[in-house]
Scaffold this active site. Structure first.
Site, mmCIF file in Angstrom:
data_model
loop_
_atom_site.group_PDB
_atom_site.id
_atom_site.type_symbol
_atom_site.label_atom_id
_atom_site.label_comp_id
_atom_site.label_asym_id
_atom_site.label_seq_id
_atom_site.Cartn_x
_atom_site.Cartn_y
_atom_site.Cartn_z
ATOM 1 N N GLY A 213 -32.428 33.625 29.347
ATOM 2 C CA GLY A 213 -32.320 33.920 30.769
ATOM 3 C C GLY A 213 -31.420 32.923 31.457
ATOM 4 N N SER A 214 -31.584 32.783 32.762
ATOM 5 C CA SER A 214 -30.696 31.932 33.546
ATOM 6 C C SER A 214 -30.934 30.454 33.273
ATOM 7 C CB SER A 214 -30.890 32.208 35.039
ATOM 8 O OG SER A 214 -32.116 31.665 35.487
ATOM 9 N N GLU A 234 -31.592 29.861 25.691
ATOM 10 C CA GLU A 234 -30.302 30.551 25.649
ATOM 11 C C GLU A 234 -29.955 31.023 27.055
ATOM 12 O OE1 GLU A 234 -28.714 34.762 24.130
ATOM 13 O OE2 GLU A 234 -29.627 33.565 22.524
ATOM 14 N N CYS A 268 -24.163 37.556 28.051
ATOM 15 C CA CYS A 268 -24.009 36.111 28.274
ATOM 16 C C CYS A 268 -22.703 35.552 27.728
ATOM 17 C CB CYS A 268 -25.198 35.352 27.688
ATOM 18 S SG CYS A 268 -25.469 35.651 25.927
ATOM 19 N N GLU A 363 -21.034 32.324 36.325
ATOM 20 C CA GLU A 363 -21.129 33.506 35.472
ATOM 21 C C GLU A 363 -21.212 34.754 36.342
ATOM 22 O OE1 GLU A 363 -23.711 35.053 31.627
ATOM 23 O OE2 GLU A 363 -24.736 33.864 33.161
#
Length: 463
Positions: A213-214, A234, A268, A363
């Site tokens: 996630g973030s 991650e 991602c 991002e």
């Protein structure tokens, strides 16, 4: 009882309502998993785990259409890409079976000092204990497999909290696991509010924490871990691509378009920042513009759809705000730049946005690719390395020396040569560095992380 409403990203229609786990229920799930692991008489023998995983792979293949349908409906990823994800997930289960035989210890040399005489020593790997996994929405099938199957393979009970937007795929997969023979309690799906999920982090009964996630949430949760709990995080990135003048543009452009607009950029390692040499940038922009305009946006359940919706309407609004900011600061919108609806954003190419724009510095996680002109390759490398994120990147060139030099200098966990940044297979090391994460994910890496080493030393008077 609180309920979670699951909506289709395509048209915001209600798919289903499901109950949310309470704090008491989460505590009970953790206690049950801990009790299973603490009593070794309840451990599942390795040969039975192999049989269960074989059954899981078989049932996933048998029910693949059903899983794809549920995943594409709740996650919004086009059918064609969800079908690929499904095949990867099944292969991930098979990879776990293959790698069970590679988890082994080694002999530790003894006898070369007087104090170690008359001893032999061996290491072995044991399951780490209770695994807690918090998952993301963008790959509802494969991420669940990556965060549960390695634990099951090594003999660790696992509790998984799916993303609130895509819990139905997880519930379906856990149902399949149990149909395949996995005893209850060894893999538990717990849709819940974030406050309840924090118990998975703070509980001393949890031995390993897996998060996708973030970065903001991931680093926060890591700070809450109970002493001794290991973790793998991650997060996202802002993947850079460097294109040298000798690059093969004809073969490169389709790869960049796929890498940038696959799952509407909600990946991602999605291609985000393309640094093109000034001598070829016009040709690159023209070719990309043509191919991006031809992409088919639409219902993810339509097998012709190439770009689906964003996961939530607020993400469409956010992406549009970021694109508008770039335009207001002088960037040129080559194509796109508009909302198609409350749930769709037009595939967009931005030329030379300023470095301080959000599309350049954060991002995007949307169907937007930025292209920048450069003169000197070192300048492009410096700009590519300028952010706090570092995940995957790529370089396009026919010169092996330039390729190797660029690979060496790019701050990335993985650098693709003549391929897009979103390339991945499930046995390769995968993960971010710096703000982009901690540890490496893959089926083999996760299995290793979800075990721990034990040393046995035997003393004898006859050696």
């Amino acid at each position: 009882m609180s309920k979670l409403s699951v909506y289709a990203p395509f048209d915001q229609s209600l798919i289903k309502e499901i109950p949310l786990a309470t704090s008491k229920e989460m505590s009970g799930a953790i206690d049950r998993a801990h009790a299973l692991f603490s009593d070794q008489t309840q451990w599942i023998p390795k040969h039975q785990r192999v049989e269960i995983l074989e059954n899981i792979a078989f049932l996933m293949e048998e029910r693949s259409e059903e899983i794809i349908q549920v995943s594409a409906m709740e996650g919004g990823k086009p059918w064609m890409d969800t079908e690929v994800e499904m095949k990867r997930a099944i292969n991930g289960v098979k990879l776990a079976i293959e790698n069970m035989g590679h988890l082994k210890g080694e002999e530790i040399a003894m006898g070369h000092t007087a104090s170690s005489a008359n001893r032999i020593a061996y290491t072995m790997r044991e399951p780490i204990g209770v695994v807690a996994s918090v998952s993301a929405f963008n790959h509802p099938i494969n991420l669940i497999i990556h965060q549960t199957i390695p634990a099951i393979a090594v003999g660790s009970p696992v509790i998984i909290k799916p993303a609130p937007t895509t819990p139905l795929t997880c519930l379906l997969l856990v149902e399949i696991f149990e149909s395949a023979g996995l005893p209850k309690g060894w893999c538990t799906c717990m849709p819940c509010e974030n406050e309840v999920a924090e118990q998975l982090v703070t509980s001393p009964k949890v031995n390993f924490f897996s998060f996708i996630g973030s970065a903001k949430v991931g680093w926060y949760l890591r700070s809450k871990l109970a002493p001794g709990t290991r973790c793998a995080l991650e997060h996202g990135g802002a993947a850079p691509v460097i294109i040298e003048p000798d690059a093969d543009i004809k073969t490169m452009i389709p790869a960049l378009v796929k890498g940038g607009f696959y799952h509407a950029g909600q990946v991602c390692v999605s291609v985000q920042r393309i640094y093109a040499h000034e001598s070829i940038i016009d040709e690159i922009v023209e070719e990309m513009d043509s191919q991006v305009r031809a992409l088919v946006s639409g219902n993810p359940l339509d097998k012709e759809t190439e770009v689906g919706p964003l996961i939530l309407p607020k993400e469409v609004d956010r992406v549009h705000e970021w694109v508008t900011e770039a335009k207001d600061k002088g960037a040129k919108i080559i194509c796109g730049g508009q909302k198609l609806s409350d749930t769709f954003y037009e595939p967009t190419i931005i030329l030379n946005p300023s470095e301080d724009c959000k599309v350049s510095s954060q991002e995007i996680f949307g169907p937007v690719v930025c292209i920048y002109s450069y003169t000197d390759r070192q300048e492009a490398i410096d700009r590519a390395n300028s952010l706090e994120f570092a995940f995957q990147s790529s370089v396009f060139t026919k010169d092996i020396n330039i390729a190797l030099d660029t690979v060496k200098k790019l701050n990335s966990t993985a650098v693709m040569v003549n391929d897009h940044t979103a390339f991945r297979v499930d046995w390769m090391p995968f993960g971010g560095r710096d703000s982009s994460g901690l540890g490496l994910g893959s089926i083999p890496h996760s299995m290793h992380d979800m075990t721990r080493e034990k040393l046995m030393v035997i003393k004898s008077h006859v050696l």
